[in-house]
Design an enzyme around this catalytic site. Structure first.
Site, PDB file in Angstrom:
ATOM      1  CD  GLU A 177      -2.759   1.282   2.458  1.00 25.19           C
ATOM      2  OE1 GLU A 177      -3.398   2.329   2.673  1.00 25.19           O
ATOM      3  OE2 GLU A 177      -2.857   0.276   3.186  1.00 25.19           O
ATOM      4  CE  LYS A 222      -6.259  -0.144   1.407  1.00 23.66           C
ATOM      5  NZ  LYS A 222      -6.692  -0.554   2.766  1.00 23.66           N
TER       6      LYS A 222
END
Length: 341
Positions: A177, A222
């Protein structure tokens, strides 16, 4: 379910399903509870998350996995069932947030480095034994006219890659992420600046993943969407979708099985509309879905309001929002469906 990383990753981005990010730290969930006048205690945090995880309509139909905070991974429901088993019973995969937060980066004013690598291998074994089959690590990239620096992007990308390699050795799928903040200081950047920084960040992240020998087939990306700053003018939904897809196609190898977007400060409806536009308008080589926290939970939290008699109302609100996100992940969300659902 198969224990192969590739199969777990594929299940996480199954068509029409996405990830519930319920990994708020104790401090963060305390702030959320303040909005409904509820004290944050171990019991109240458990009750809130159990309310979500037992919303069978949402969990079974729309949720592929749940990102947990460490406390929640080891908690039991009110009836003594582990919350991990509640999640599994709904057909979802339990996951765990493993970083320890973004801290100021020495010599880099206004930028941060995410910590938590020390002792991570041992922690991952404990998490695996507790039932976690995927993990999440967030690298935070500040954006302004002069930020980010190459050094801060590089350091966060290296940390993400080291974390991902450790996860895969432990039999856990890493969610990688890298978040380019939309609401950082000063939050006035243009969508053009967001596109430039997001592309550079993702290029460096995948270079580091390659150098760390991370298997792309056994991970999930992500990212943040390409979006203008919180205090800037709002780009159209079509513009956000076009720019985000363009960046992803330039930087993300097709071997990656899926992309699960964070909402990153967008409103519930903005995050839903942008995801739907990307899925509906473009031919994509990866699975594409949501990994939302506030954008999935805000309506449920307000409906529940910390009261046992409101559990069913909270679950209905959660189910409605999860259904809208599911439609977006299939490219079928429309604004008018909000009222019809």
């Amino acid at each position: 379910m198969s224990e192969r990383l590739e199969d777990i990753a594929a299940a996480m981005v199954a068509t029409g399903k996405g990830l519930l990010a319920a990994d708020e730290s104790t401090a963060t969930i305390g702030k959320r509870f303040e909005t409904i006048g509820l004290a944050s205690t171990e019991t109240s945090r458990r009750d809130y998350r159990e309310m979500l995880f037992r919303a069978d309509e949402a969990m079974k139909a729309y949720i592929s996995g749940v990102i947990l905070y460490e406390e929640t991974l080891f908690q039991k429901a009110a009836d003594g069932t582990s919350l991990v088993d509640v999640i599994r019973a709904a057909g979802a995969i339990p996951g765990i947030k493993v970083d320890t937060g973004a801290k100021p980066m020495a010599k880099f004013p206004g930028e941060t480095i995410t910590e938590g690598l020390d002792g991570l291998a041992a922690r991952l074994k404990t998490y695996y034994d507790a039932g976690a089959r995927f993990a999440k690590w967030r690298g935070v990239i500040s954006i302004s006219d002069t930020l980010p620096s190459f050094g801060a992007i590089k350091a966060n990308a290296q940390a993400l890659a080291r974390y991902a390699a450790l996860c895969q050795e432990a039999g856990i799928v890493p969610i990688v992420e890298p978040e380019v903040l939309m609401d950082g200081a000063p939050g006035t950047h243009s969508i053009e600046r967001s596109q430039e920084v997001t592309e550079l960040t993702l290029r460096i992240v995948f270079e580091e993943l390659n150098d760390a020998r991370v298997s792309l087939e056994g991970m999930i990306l992500k990212p943040s969407m390409v979006i203008d700053g919180k205090k800037a003018r709002k780009a159209s939904v079509a513009d956000v979708a076009e720019r985000t897809v363009a960046v992803l196609k330039r930087t993300v190898p097709s071997a990656v099985p899926g992309i699960a977007f964070l909402s990153g400060g967008q409103s519930t409806e903005e995050a839903t509309a942008h995801l739907s536009a990307m899925k509906a308008g473009y031919d994509l080589p990866w699975g594409m879905t949501f990994s939302y926290g506030r954008a999935l939970q805000t309506e449920a939290l307000n409906a529940w309001a910390g009261k046992p008699e409101n559990v069913a109302a909270g679950q209905r609100a959660f189910s409605h929002r999860a259904q809208m996100c599911s439609l977006a992940a299939k490219g079928g969300w429309k604004k008018e469906l909000e009222k019809a659902a």
